[in-house]
Enzyme design. Structure first.
Site, PDB file in Angstrom:
ATOM      1  N   ARG A  10       0.836  -1.214   0.000  1.00  0.00           N
ATOM      2  CA  ARG A  10       0.000   0.000   0.000  1.00  0.00           C
ATOM      3  C   ARG A  10       0.859   1.247   0.000  1.00  0.00           C
ATOM      4  NH1 ARG A  10      -5.343   0.216   1.870  1.00  0.00           N
ATOM      5  NH2 ARG A  10      -5.033   2.450   1.569  1.00  0.00           N
ATOM      6  N   GLY A  30       2.334   3.790  11.075  1.00  0.00           N
ATOM      7  CA  GLY A  30       3.674   3.963  11.632  1.00  0.00           C
ATOM      8  C   GLY A  30       4.733   4.003  10.556  1.00  0.00           C
ATOM      9  N   TYR A  85      -4.030 -10.135  -3.269  1.00  0.00           N
ATOM     10  CA  TYR A  85      -4.039  -9.500  -1.949  1.00  0.00           C
ATOM     11  C   TYR A  85      -4.913 -10.260  -0.953  1.00  0.00           C
ATOM     12  CZ  TYR A  85      -4.729  -6.049   1.699  1.00  0.00           C
ATOM     13  OH  TYR A  85      -4.804  -5.440   2.920  1.00  0.00           O
ATOM     14  N   ARG A 271      -6.715  -4.068  14.803  1.00  0.00           N
ATOM     15  CA  ARG A 271      -7.419  -4.321  13.552  1.00  0.00           C
ATOM     16  C   ARG A 271      -8.201  -5.615  13.748  1.00  0.00           C
ATOM     17  NH1 ARG A 271      -5.495  -6.656   9.915  1.00  0.00           N
ATOM     18  NH2 ARG A 271      -3.412  -7.021  10.760  1.00  0.00           N
ATOM     19  N   LEU A 374       2.315  -2.277  17.466  1.00  0.00           N
ATOM     20  CA  LEU A 374       2.685  -0.888  17.717  1.00  0.00           C
ATOM     21  C   LEU A 374       1.777  -0.233  18.738  1.00  0.00           C
ATOM     22  CD1 LEU A 374       3.461   0.189  14.042  1.00  0.00           C
ATOM     23  CD2 LEU A 374       5.054  -0.568  15.799  1.00  0.00           C
ATOM     24  N   ASP A 496      46.100 -27.169  -1.948  1.00  0.00           N
ATOM     25  CA  ASP A 496      45.233 -27.998  -1.105  1.00  0.00           C
ATOM     26  C   ASP A 496      44.465 -28.935  -2.048  1.00  0.00           C
ATOM     27  OD1 ASP A 496      43.427 -28.795   1.035  1.00  0.00           O
ATOM     28  OD2 ASP A 496      41.979 -27.451   0.074  1.00  0.00           O
ATOM     29  N   ASP A 678      41.010 -23.757   0.261  1.00  0.00           N
ATOM     30  CA  ASP A 678      39.607 -23.339   0.400  1.00  0.00           C
ATOM     31  C   ASP A 678      39.124 -23.245   1.833  1.00  0.00           C
ATOM     32  OD1 ASP A 678      39.594 -26.194   0.778  1.00  0.00           O
ATOM     33  OD2 ASP A 678      37.410 -26.062   0.610  1.00  0.00           O
TER      34      ASP A 678
HETATM   35  C1  GDG Z   1       1.711  -5.119  11.058  1.00  0.00           C
HETATM   36  C2  GDG Z   1       2.042  -6.306  11.953  1.00  0.00           C
HETATM   37  C3  GDG Z   1       3.606  -4.836  13.231  1.00  0.00           C
HETATM   38  C4  GDG Z   1      -5.341   1.299  15.163  1.00  0.00           C
HETATM   39  N1  GDG Z   1      -6.576   1.777  15.341  1.00  0.00           N
HETATM   40  C5  GDG Z   1      -6.584   3.033  14.910  1.00  0.00           C
HETATM   41  C6  GDG Z   1      -5.315   3.356  14.472  1.00  0.00           C
HETATM   42  N2  GDG Z   1      -4.556   2.275  14.640  1.00  0.00           N
HETATM   43  C7  GDG Z   1      -3.123   2.192  14.361  1.00  0.00           C
HETATM   44  C8  GDG Z   1      -2.330   1.985  15.609  1.00  0.00           C
HETATM   45  C9  GDG Z   1      -1.062   1.357  15.068  1.00  0.00           C
HETATM   46  C10 GDG Z   1      -1.547   0.597  13.850  1.00  0.00           C
HETATM   47  O1  GDG Z   1      -2.838   1.060  13.540  1.00  0.00           O
HETATM   48  C11 GDG Z   1      -1.652  -0.905  14.113  1.00  0.00           C
HETATM   49  O2  GDG Z   1      -0.381  -1.432  14.139  1.00  0.00           O
HETATM   50  P1  GDG Z   1      -0.040  -2.858  14.780  1.00  0.00           P
HETATM   51  O3  GDG Z   1       1.423  -2.991  14.877  1.00  0.00           O
HETATM   52  O4  GDG Z   1      -0.679  -2.961  16.082  1.00  0.00           O
HETATM   53  O5  GDG Z   1      -0.668  -3.967  13.820  1.00  0.00           O
HETATM   54  P2  GDG Z   1      -0.794  -4.318  12.215  1.00  0.00           P
HETATM   55  O6  GDG Z   1      -1.645  -3.353  11.509  1.00  0.00           O
HETATM   56  O7  GDG Z   1      -1.253  -5.729  12.179  1.00  0.00           O
HETATM   57  O8  GDG Z   1       0.688  -4.229  11.589  1.00  0.00           O
HETATM   58  C12 GDG Z   1       2.445  -5.826  13.332  1.00  0.00           C
HETATM   59  C13 GDG Z   1       3.307  -3.747  12.219  1.00  0.00           C
HETATM   60  O9  GDG Z   1       2.919  -4.296  10.975  1.00  0.00           O
HETATM   61  C14 GDG Z   1       4.520  -2.854  12.005  1.00  0.00           C
HETATM   62  O10 GDG Z   1       5.626  -3.565  11.575  1.00  0.00           O
HETATM   63  O11 GDG Z   1       3.788  -4.236  14.499  1.00  0.00           O
HETATM   64  O12 GDG Z   1       2.815  -6.909  14.136  1.00  0.00           O
HETATM   65  O13 GDG Z   1       0.934  -7.195  12.040  1.00  0.00           O
HETATM   66  O14 GDG Z   1      -0.133   2.329  14.672  1.00  0.00           O
HETATM   67  O15 GDG Z   1      -2.158   3.209  16.235  1.00  0.00           O
HETATM   68  N3  GDG Z   1      -4.980   4.573  13.999  1.00  0.00           N
HETATM   69  C15 GDG Z   1      -5.962   5.504  13.949  1.00  0.00           C
HETATM   70  N4  GDG Z   1      -7.234   5.241  14.334  1.00  0.00           N
HETATM   71  C16 GDG Z   1      -7.591   4.029  14.810  1.00  0.00           C
HETATM   72  O16 GDG Z   1      -8.765   3.804  15.133  1.00  0.00           O
HETATM   73  N5  GDG Z   1      -5.653   6.711  13.521  1.00  0.00           N
END
Ligand code: GDG
Length: 725
Positions: A10, A30, A85, A271, A374, A496, A678
Site C-alpha cells: 500500500r 507507523g 491481496y 485491527r 505498535l 590444497d 579453500d
Molecule cells: C503489522 C504487523 C507490526 C489502530 N486503530 C486506529 C489506528 N490504529 C493504528 C495503531 C497502530 C496501527 O494502527 C496498528 O499497528 P499494529 O502494529 O498494532 O498492527 P498491524 O496493523 O497488524 O501491523 C504488526 C506492524 O505491521 C509494524 O511492523 O507491528 O505486528 O501485524 O499504529 O495506532 N490509527 C488511527 N485510528 C484508529 O482507530 N488513527
C-alpha cells in the site's frame, strides 16, 4: 547520491472515490510516518498500490497527483486484488506466518496471481532504478520482488523488511511454494526482522530448504553475501507524546471522562484479525468479572476494533463471533449505570486514539501472534504522567523489548485473569517505575533510529560485498600472475586438495583425481622449474595412492607427514599421541548419542564425522562437542578444528604452515610462491608465505589470501593458463 525507492503493497495514502471525484488523505500508519522524511526528500520515491481499483480514465490523473507527492502507483485490477491481496497474501501467507494453518488455503491460481503482481511491482521498480539507487521492499505481499529485481539488475542495492513473524520451519515447510518464496527473499542484500526468533526461523528454513548455512546471519547466495538481522521497529515517539498533550486530545479526554464517570478502563485496540486474540480476550474478561465481583461496576473494557479485510470470509466470521461475545457479556453483567464493554467497530482520528491511551488505566494487548504490535508502544509513549499498566502477550514481537510489562501467554485464561487483577491493583510507584523504564527504551529505539539502523546495515552488507569483490581474480590479476610465473626460475606451488583441486563429493572416497586433474598435474609437474606440493588434511595412504603417478611432494594430515618425491612418508616432527585415549572415549560417547556419526583415527589426530547425521542434529551436537572439547583441551597442547562436516583434534604444533615453512627452507632459491586453498586450515599456509606470494582462496569467506576465486574449476583454469604461458 542515489535515490531511495520504498516499495510496499500500500502507498501511504488513502484515496476516496466519491462518485467519480477523488480525494486524497495521508495515511497515519507507523511506517508512513517513519519513512516520511526518507521518501519526501530529494528525488526519493514510494512505489505501491493506491488502495482502490480505478477505471482506466482515472489512472493518469492519479499518477500525476501522486508523483507530486513522491509516490508512484501500481494499479491493480479487482481480480488481482482478490487473488493476490485477499487471496494469496491474506489467506495463504498471513495464516501460515501466524501459525493459523487451519485457515491456510493452498491454491495454484492464487499463487500465479501473486507471482504476476510481484512481477508488476518489480517491473515498475526496475523502470525507475538507476545505478546508485537503494530499494527498500516491505512485507509479506512482496516476497518475490527482491529476486525479480536482482535478475534484471544484478548490482542493485536491495533491502527487505518483514513486518509479520517469520514462522518456524515446521509451519513454513507446509507451503508448496516455500522454495520460490525463500529464493525471492534471498534476492535482497539485507533482510530485517522484528525479533531474533523471526530471524533464526528464517535462517533455519534457508538452511533446510536451500541448503545454505550462515555465519552470524550472513549467508552466501551464489557468491553474494546476504545478511539477516533482528531490527525491532520503533514508533515515532515524539509524535505520540506530543499528541497526548495536544489541546484537542485533552478536550476529548475530559468529555469521555464526563460520560463514563470515575470507573477504571482497560483498553484494547486492534485491527479485526484472528491473530489478535480478540475473542480469547473477551472470554478472559468475562471470567475476570465472575471471579472478581468487587470489580463489577468499577471497571470497563474499552474495545476498539478497526474494520479490516472484511471481504475475507474468516474475518466476517470473526466479526460475528466478537459481536456475539460482547452482546452476551454486556447482557449478563450490565447495570443501569454501568456496562462492562464499550465496543467500537470503527477507526478514530489520532486525537481520539491519544485520549483513549491517556484515559486508560490498563492496556490489554494479547495477540495470539503479532510481528511487533505498535499499539502497546503508542500506549506507553502517551503516558505522560507515567501512570498506567501494560499487559502484553509474549507472542507479540514487542514483548522482547518491553519486559517491564506484565507478560502473559494469551492461551492461558487463568493467567490473563490474574494479570488483569494485578494491573488494576498495582501500586502507583511500581506503575511509574515500569512505565519510565519502557519509555526510555522506546525513546531511544524510535522509528528514526530504526530507519537509520536499517539503512546502515544495508550499506555495510554492500561494502562487505565490495571488499570481497576486490579480491576476486580478474583478467588483469591473471596477467600479473602469468608474467611473474614466466619470469621465474624456481617455483614453489602449494595446492590444497579437497575443494581446491577437486570438488566435494557426497562420498569423500569418490574424490580421486579425474582425467582433467590428472592431465593438469602431469603438465604442471613436467616443468622442472615447478616444485608442486599437495598439502592436505587427508590421511597419507589415500594421498599416496591417488597421487603416485605424479612427481610431486605430499603433505598429509595437515602437516604431520611429508613425502618427498620418490621417498616414503616421514613425520615432520616428533609428536606425542598420549592424549588420544581420553579424547577417543569422549568422541565415542558422542557417536553413541548421534546416529550416523563416526570417528576416524589418524596417526596423530582424531576426527569426528557428522556428514550422515540428520540435518540440524549434527549442528547441535557439533556445538556441544566443540565446547566440551575446548574445555578438555584447555591445558593440553591440542587444537580443535571445525571442517566440512567434521571436527578434528590434533596436536597444536602441527599445521600446514609449519609444513610449508619446512619446504621453503628446502627450496631456498624459490622466486615464485603460490598457494591455493579453500578452508581455514589453508590460512596457516597463506600466513607463512612471503609478501610477494600469490595466495588464492577458493570461495568468498574472509581470508588472509590476497585473491579469491569461486570454485576449484577456476583454480584448474588458472593453473592451465600458467602452464601455457
Ligand atoms: C503489522 C504487523 C507490526 C489502530 N486503530 C486506529 C489506528 N490504529 C493504528 C495503531 C497502530 C496501527 O494502527 C496498528 O499497528 P499494529 O502494529 O498494532 O498492527 P498491524 O496493523 O497488524 O501491523 C504488526 C506492524 O505491521 C509494524 O511492523 O507491528 O505486528 O501485524 O499504529 O495506532 N490509527 C488511527 N485510528 C484508529 O482507530 N488513527
Amino acid at each position: 547520491m542515489g535515490r531511495t525507492i520504498i516499495v510496499s503493497n500500500r502507498l501511504p495514502i488513502k484515496i476516496i472515490n466519491d462518485n467519480g471525484s477523488l480525494t486524497y488523505a495521508a495515511s497515519e500508519g507507523g511506517l508512513a510516518t517513519g519513512l516520511d522524511s526518507v521518501f519526501k526528500s530529494g528525488n526519493n520515491l514510494w512505489v505501491g498500490w493506491p488502495g482502490i481499483a480505478l477505471d482506466d480514465n482515472k489512472k493518469s490523473e492519479v499518477t500525476k497527483t501522486l508523483l507530486k507527492q513522491h509516490m508512484k502507483p501500481v494499479f491493480l485490477s479487482a481480480k488481482e486484488i482478490e487473488d493476490f491481496y485477499e487471496g494469496f497474501s491474506n489467506e495463504t501467507l498471513w495464516p501460515n506466518f501466524h501459525y493459523f494453518n487451519q485457515y491456510t488455503i493452498y491454491e495454484e491460481d492464487l499463487w500465479i496471481a501473486y507471482k504476476k503482481v510481484n512481477q508488476k511491482f518489480s517491473e515498475l521498480v526496475c523502470d525507475e532504478l538507476e545505478d546508485g539507487d537503494t530499494v527498500w521492499i516491505h512485507d509479506y505481499q512482496l516476497l518475490l520482488v527482491p529476486e525479480m529485481i536482482r535478475e534484471k539488475k544484478p548490482n542493485a542495492t536491495i533491502g527487505f523488511f518483514l513486518h509479520i513473524p517469520f514462522p518456524s520451519y515446521e509451519s513454513f515447510r507446509l507451503l508448496p511454494w516455500r522454495r520460490e518464496l525463500l529464493n525471492g527473499m534471498l534476492g535482497s542484500d539485507f533482510l530485517g526482522f522484528h525479533t531474533y526468533d523471526d530471524m533464526r526461523h528464517f535462517l533455519s528454513s534457508v538452511s533446510r530448504l536451500a541448503g545454505l548455512g550462515n555465519s552470524n546471519g550472513t549467508i552466501k547466495v551464489k557468491n553474494r553475501l546476504v545478511k539477516a538481522d533482528a531490527l525491532p521497529m520503533g514508533i515515532d515517539y515524539d509524535k505520540y507524546a506530543a499528541s497526548a498533550s495536544a489541546q484537542e486530545t485533552l478536550i476529548r479526554e475530559a468529555r469521555y471522562r464526563k460520560s463514563i464517570g470515575s470507573i477504571k478502563l482497560i483498553l484494547s485496540i486492534d485491527r479485526l484479525d484472528y491473530s489478535k486474540g480478540i475473542p480469547q480476550r473477551l472470554r478472559a474478561f468475562d471470567l475476570f468479572l465472575t471471579r472478581h465481583p468487587e470489580f463489577n461496576g468499577k471497571v470497563s473494557l474499552f474495545m476498539v476494533v478497526v474494520p479490516s479485510r472484511d471481504a475475507v470470509a474468516k474475518y466476517k466470521q470473526l466479526k460475528e463471533e466478537i459481536d456475539l461475545l460482547v452482546g452476551s457479556i454486556n447482557g449478563r453483567y450490565s447495570r443501569l449505570n454501568w456496562i462492562p464493554i464499550h465496543y467500537f467497530y470503527r477507526s478514530f482520528p489520532l486525537p481520539a486514539l491519544s485520549a483513549f491511551y491517556r484515559i486508560s488505566d490498563v492496556a490489554l494487548v494479547s495477540p495470539m501472534r503479532d510481528g511487533m504490535n505498535l499499539v502497546c508502544k503508542e500506549y506507553v509513549a502517551s503516558k505522560l504522567d507515567h501512570k498506567g499498566v501494560l499487559i502484553l502477550s509474549e507472542m507479540a514481537g514487542a514483548s522482547k523489548e518491553l519486559s517491564d510489562a506484565i507478560i502473559v501467554n494469551p492461551n492461558d485464561i487463568q493467567q490473563l485473569v490474574g494479570a488483569m487483577y494485578k494491573a488494576l491493583t498495582m501500586p502507583e510507584e511500581l506503575q511509574i517505575k515500569s512505565m519510565k523504564s519502557m519509555q526510555e527504551s522506546l525513546k531511544r529505539y524510535n522509528i528514526h533510529a530504526w530507519v537509520k539502523l536499517f539503512m546502515d546495515q544495508l550499506r555495510n552488507v554492500k561494502n562487505d560485498q565490495i571488499n570481497l569483490k576486490t579480491k576476486t581474480i580478474d583478467a588483469a590479476i591473471e596477467l600479473e600472475i602469468q608474467a611473474a610465473y614466466s619470469h621465474s626460475k624456481e617455483r614453489l606451488i602449494f595446492l590444497d586438495y579437497d575443494g581446491t583441486l577437486s570438488g566435494f563429493n557426497a562420498n569423500p572416497d569418490d574424490s580421486k583425481p579425474d582425467e582433467e586433474l590428472q592431465e593438469l598435474l602431469h603438465k604442471l609437474t613436467a616443468d622442472s622449474k615447478n616444485k608442486v606440493v599437495v598439502i592436505s588434511g587427508r590421511g597419507r595412504h589415500t594421498l599416496e595412492e591417488w597421487l603416485k603417478p605424479f612427481p610431486l611432494e605430499i603433505v598429509a594430515e595437515h602437516g604431520v607427514w611429508l613425502k618427498r618425491i620418490d621417498k616414503p612418508f616421514k613425520t615432520l616432527m616428533k609428536i606425542n599421541s598420549d592424549w588420544k585415549k581420553d579424547i577417543l572415549s569422549l568422541l565415542e560417547r558422542y557417536v553413541n548419542r548421534t546416529p550416523g556419526s563416526f570417528v576416524e583415527e589418524k596417526d596423530y589426530s582424531l576426527v569426528w564425522h557428522y556428514r550422515k547425521v540428520e540435518t540440524g542434529l549434527g549442528e547441535v551436537r557439533t556445538r556441544e562437542l566443540t565446547s566440551h572439547l575446548k574445555y578438555m583441551t584447555a591445558n593440553a597442547n591440542l587444537q580443535v578444528l571445525e571442517g566440512d562436516m567434521i571436527i578434528e583434534i590434533k596436536n597444536s604444533d602441527i599445521n600446514k604452515g609449519s609444513a610449508a615453512m619446512k619446504l621453503m627452507e628446502i627450496y631456498e632459491n624459490t622466486d615464485f610462491f603460490m598457494a591455493c586453498g579453500d578452508d581455514w586450515t589453508d590460512e596457516d599456509t597463506f600466513k607463512v608465505l612471503p609478501e610477494t606470494a600469490f595466495t588464492i582462496k577458493v570461495g568468498g569467506s574472509e581470508s588472509q589470501a590476497k585473491y579469491s576465486v569461486n570454485s576449484y574449476k577456476e583454480i584448474r583454469g588458472l593453473l592451465n593458463k600458467l602452464i601455457e604461458s
